[in-house]
Design a protein around this motif. Structure first.
Motif, mmCIF file in Angstrom:
data_model
loop_
_atom_site.group_PDB
_atom_site.id
_atom_site.type_symbol
_atom_site.label_atom_id
_atom_site.label_comp_id
_atom_site.label_asym_id
_atom_site.label_seq_id
_atom_site.Cartn_x
_atom_site.Cartn_y
_atom_site.Cartn_z
ATOM 1 N N GLY A 45 -9.546 -16.443 -6.598
ATOM 2 C CA GLY A 45 -9.329 -15.033 -6.354
ATOM 3 C C GLY A 45 -8.005 -14.792 -5.649
ATOM 4 N N TYR A 46 -7.740 -13.530 -5.382
ATOM 5 C CA TYR A 46 -6.517 -13.126 -4.682
ATOM 6 C C TYR A 46 -6.878 -12.085 -3.630
ATOM 7 N N GLU A 47 -6.284 -12.212 -2.459
ATOM 8 C CA GLU A 47 -6.426 -11.161 -1.463
ATOM 9 C C GLU A 47 -5.262 -10.193 -1.591
ATOM 10 N N ALA A 48 -5.582 -8.905 -1.721
ATOM 11 C CA ALA A 48 -4.546 -7.870 -1.815
ATOM 12 C C ALA A 48 -4.062 -7.525 -0.412
ATOM 13 N N LEU A 49 -2.755 -7.560 -0.232
ATOM 14 C CA LEU A 49 -2.135 -7.285 1.063
ATOM 15 C C LEU A 49 -1.140 -6.139 0.906
ATOM 16 N N LEU A 50 -1.182 -5.201 1.828
ATOM 17 C CA LEU A 50 -0.277 -4.056 1.760
ATOM 18 C C LEU A 50 1.073 -4.439 2.362
ATOM 19 N N ARG A 51 2.133 -4.064 1.649
ATOM 20 C CA ARG A 51 3.494 -4.278 2.131
ATOM 21 C C ARG A 51 4.216 -2.924 2.133
ATOM 22 N N ALA A 52 5.177 -2.763 3.055
ATOM 23 C CA ALA A 52 5.860 -1.474 3.185
ATOM 24 C C ALA A 52 7.319 -1.665 3.563
ATOM 25 N N HIS A 53 8.173 -0.766 3.042
ATOM 26 C CA HIS A 53 9.578 -0.677 3.440
ATOM 27 C C HIS A 53 9.874 0.764 3.827
ATOM 28 N N ASN A 54 10.754 0.925 4.796
ATOM 29 C CA ASN A 54 11.156 2.281 5.162
ATOM 30 C C ASN A 54 12.368 2.714 4.335
ATOM 31 N N SER A 55 12.929 3.867 4.654
ATOM 32 C CA SER A 55 14.033 4.422 3.870
ATOM 33 C C SER A 55 15.298 3.574 3.949
ATOM 34 N N LEU A 56 15.382 2.702 4.962
ATOM 35 C CA LEU A 56 16.533 1.794 5.087
ATOM 36 C C LEU A 56 16.247 0.438 4.446
ATOM 37 N N ASP A 57 15.127 0.352 3.730
ATOM 38 C CA ASP A 57 14.701 -0.867 3.040
ATOM 39 C C ASP A 57 14.359 -1.990 4.028
ATOM 40 N N ALA A 58 13.988 -1.613 5.231
ATOM 41 C CA ALA A 58 13.539 -2.598 6.220
ATOM 42 C C ALA A 58 12.022 -2.722 6.141
ATOM 43 N N SER A 59 11.534 -3.952 6.308
ATOM 44 C CA SER A 59 10.096 -4.201 6.228
ATOM 45 C C SER A 59 9.367 -3.551 7.410
ATOM 46 N N VAL A 60 8.199 -2.962 7.130
ATOM 47 C CA VAL A 60 7.364 -2.336 8.156
ATOM 48 C C VAL A 60 6.003 -3.024 8.144
ATOM 49 N N SER A 61 5.524 -3.422 9.303
ATOM 50 C CA SER A 61 4.249 -4.116 9.414
ATOM 51 C C SER A 61 3.094 -3.249 8.931
ATOM 52 N N PRO A 62 2.129 -3.838 8.188
ATOM 53 C CA PRO A 62 0.940 -3.072 7.795
ATOM 54 C C PRO A 62 0.198 -2.484 8.994
ATOM 55 N N LEU A 63 0.218 -3.199 10.133
ATOM 56 C CA LEU A 63 -0.423 -2.662 11.334
ATOM 57 C C LEU A 63 0.234 -1.359 11.766
ATOM 58 N N ASP A 64 1.556 -1.303 11.644
ATOM 59 C CA ASP A 64 2.266 -0.075 11.995
ATOM 60 C C ASP A 64 1.951 1.055 11.009
ATOM 61 N N VAL A 65 1.814 0.684 9.731
ATOM 62 C CA VAL A 65 1.495 1.695 8.718
ATOM 63 C C VAL A 65 0.120 2.308 8.992
ATOM 64 N N PHE A 66 -0.880 1.456 9.213
ATOM 65 C CA PHE A 66 -2.224 1.971 9.468
ATOM 66 C C PHE A 66 -2.317 2.627 10.848
ATOM 67 N N GLY A 67 -1.500 2.154 11.793
ATOM 68 C CA GLY A 67 -1.453 2.806 13.091
ATOM 69 C C GLY A 67 -0.952 4.231 12.983
ATOM 70 N N ARG A 68 0.075 4.427 12.152
ATOM 71 C CA ARG A 68 0.596 5.777 11.914
ATOM 72 C C ARG A 68 -0.481 6.646 11.270
ATOM 73 N N ALA A 69 -1.180 6.070 10.273
ATOM 74 C CA ALA A 69 -2.225 6.842 9.587
ATOM 75 C C ALA A 69 -3.343 7.234 10.549
ATOM 76 N N ALA A 70 -3.691 6.328 11.477
ATOM 77 C CA ALA A 70 -4.746 6.637 12.444
ATOM 78 C C ALA A 70 -4.319 7.792 13.346
ATOM 79 N N ARG A 71 -3.056 7.808 13.758
ATOM 80 C CA ARG A 71 -2.569 8.885 14.633
ATOM 81 C C ARG A 71 -2.563 10.232 13.913
ATOM 82 N N LEU A 72 -2.306 10.194 12.592
ATOM 83 C CA LEU A 72 -2.219 11.432 11.816
ATOM 84 C C LEU A 72 -3.550 11.844 11.197
ATOM 85 N N GLY A 73 -4.595 11.025 11.425
ATOM 86 C CA GLY A 73 -5.898 11.341 10.852
ATOM 87 C C GLY A 73 -5.998 11.036 9.377
#
Length: 428
Positions: A45-73
């Motif tokens: 099998g494969y585990e799906a992992l979320l990856r993110a880049h910001n507008s400057l093409d810098a990598s953003v941690s999935p923890l930071d992405v979900f942290g932002r979502a938690a703050r915004l509801g």
């Protein structure tokens, strides 16, 4: 910007296979880390992992992405968005039989709309629920009973359930009985500490065996070194995952490369096991000969305390004792008075074994199954001193009764060694 105030904008990558989505100023995409079946020597099998880049093409941690979502509801909305993204990208991998491991927020399991949406997405993509393993972490659950009910409902539709991060934080066996997962993922810290400490390494096989007895398959994640991989093999884990085998990627695992890694690991396991067995045999050989001599003298009518001194004169010999045909100890332990154990005084309540029943012990059953031959246990925890030992035993006739002569050998490591040299099991 929150998903709820601006609908996610879907885009397609230049190669036409990897789907991406916009979340505010972030671009989200999928990476897949293979999960290998050690027995099948291939990705199961494969585990799906979320990856993110910001507008400057810098990598953003999935923890930071979900942290932002938690703050915004937006946490559940982002959870669904990530699942949809992973499902479509997984379909484009053209994996015909492997599972997809997908993280799901505990609150989504208790939401009937979330279940219906996931089933609808699977139908659209032509994927069956049986191909999906939902990874659940009980650490985020506010109500464990609701989580257990959600798990039951999703399983009825055919999904498999994996309990994530077991052994981390407050996770305990009670979670296994309540959630009843199909697969238990052992936290990365367990195998890491097992690679550093002999005591933890001895516990790992017993923990995996306990989960197997409960009907759960066991996956060890976060394996980064050959030493950790060997511990997973020795512990009889079903599945393994980690950078040692393959890093997350947007494409399926290269079967030739992963096959070479697994073949090399199996060869290292075979060599280590054979080396450990030779080392064990050489170490025990003088104790075996001494116990055989003592058993012969016992059969000839000599007293127990007179026949054991050759055995007890050996460096790591702890004690000798005699059992009747029902496993009851005849008399007390015969010990070396020249090398008293420093543990004995602390374990005084269990030091007198006269009349104790060792019927349950493997060394008693093993000796009776093969009379006249010395049986040696795997290292196990002795109740007499709460220390790791190996017990040698031999069934012999004394008069008209078959008895079992036993001798314990101290097996506690004297100095740091390769922790995987000596396979252990909880054989107490």
């Amino acid at each position: 910007m929150a998903v709820t105030s601006e609908r996610p904008h879907a885009t397609t990558s230049s190669d036409g296979t990897q789907r991406q989505v916009r979340y505010g100023d972030l671009t989200l995409y999928s990476a897949f880390q293979p999960i290998f079946s050690l027995s099948h020597m291939r990705a199961a099998g494969y585990e799906a992992l979320l990856r993110a880049h910001n507008s400057l093409d810098a990598s953003v941690s999935p923890l930071d992405v979900f942290g932002r979502a938690a703050r915004l509801g937006d946490l559940l909305e982002l959870d669904r968005l990530a699942q949809s993204l992973h499902l479509e990208n997984f379909r484009n991998l053209h994996c015909d039989r492997e599972w997809l491991f997908v993280h799901i927020h505990p609150a989504a399991l208790a939401d009937q709309w979330q279940c219906a949406a996931l089933l609808s997405e699977l139908r659209r993509l032509g994927l069956k629920p049986q191909r999906i393993v939902l990874e659940v972490s009980d650490r985020q659950a506010a109500d464990l009973r609701k989580l257990a009910e959600g798990v039951r409902i999703f399983r009825q539709y055919g999904f498999l359930i994996a309990l994530d991060d077991f052994g981390a934080g407050h996770s305990n066996l009670d979670r296994i009985w309540q959630l009843d997962p199909d697969i238990v993922k052992l936290d990365r810290n367990i195998v890491f500490h097992a690679s550093q400490r002999a005591q933890v390494a001895r516990v790992l096989p017993g923990l995996i065996s306990l989960l197997h007895e409960a009907g759960k398959l066991v996956l060890i994640e976060g394996i980064e070194t050959e030493r950790e991989a060997l511990l997973a093999m020795e512990g009889d884990a079903d599945f393994v995952q980690g950078s040692y085998f393959s890093r997350p990627a947007a494409a399926p695992v290269d079967t030739h490369t992963s096959g070479t890694v697994l073949q090399t690991l199996f060869e290292a396991y075979r060599e280590k096991t054979e080396r450990a067995e030779r080392k064990r045999h050489l170490r025990l050989a003088p104790y075996v000969r001494a116990l055989e001599g003592a058993a012969a003298k016992l059969a000839a009518g000599e007293a127990l305390d007179q026949v054991c001194w050759n055995f007890l004169s050996l460096e790591d010999a702890q004690r000798c004792y005699l059992l009747d045909s029902h496993g009851r100890q005849i008399g007390g332990n015969v010990i070396s008075h020249t090398r008293p154990s420093p543990r004995e005084a602390r374990f005084l309540p269990v030091s007198d074994a006269h009349g104790a029943s060792w019927l349950r012990r493997p060394y008693f059953r093993g000796a009776l199954n093969e009379p006249g031959r010395v049986h040696a246990t795997r290292p196990y925890l002795s109740i007499t001193e709460a220390s790791v030992c190996v017990t040698l035993s031999m069934a012999t006739m004394i008069g008209t009764e078959q008895c079992v002569l036993c001798g314990d050998v101290d097996w506690e490591p004297r100095q740091p060694t390769d922790l995987t040299d000596l396979p252990t099991s909880p054989e107490a």
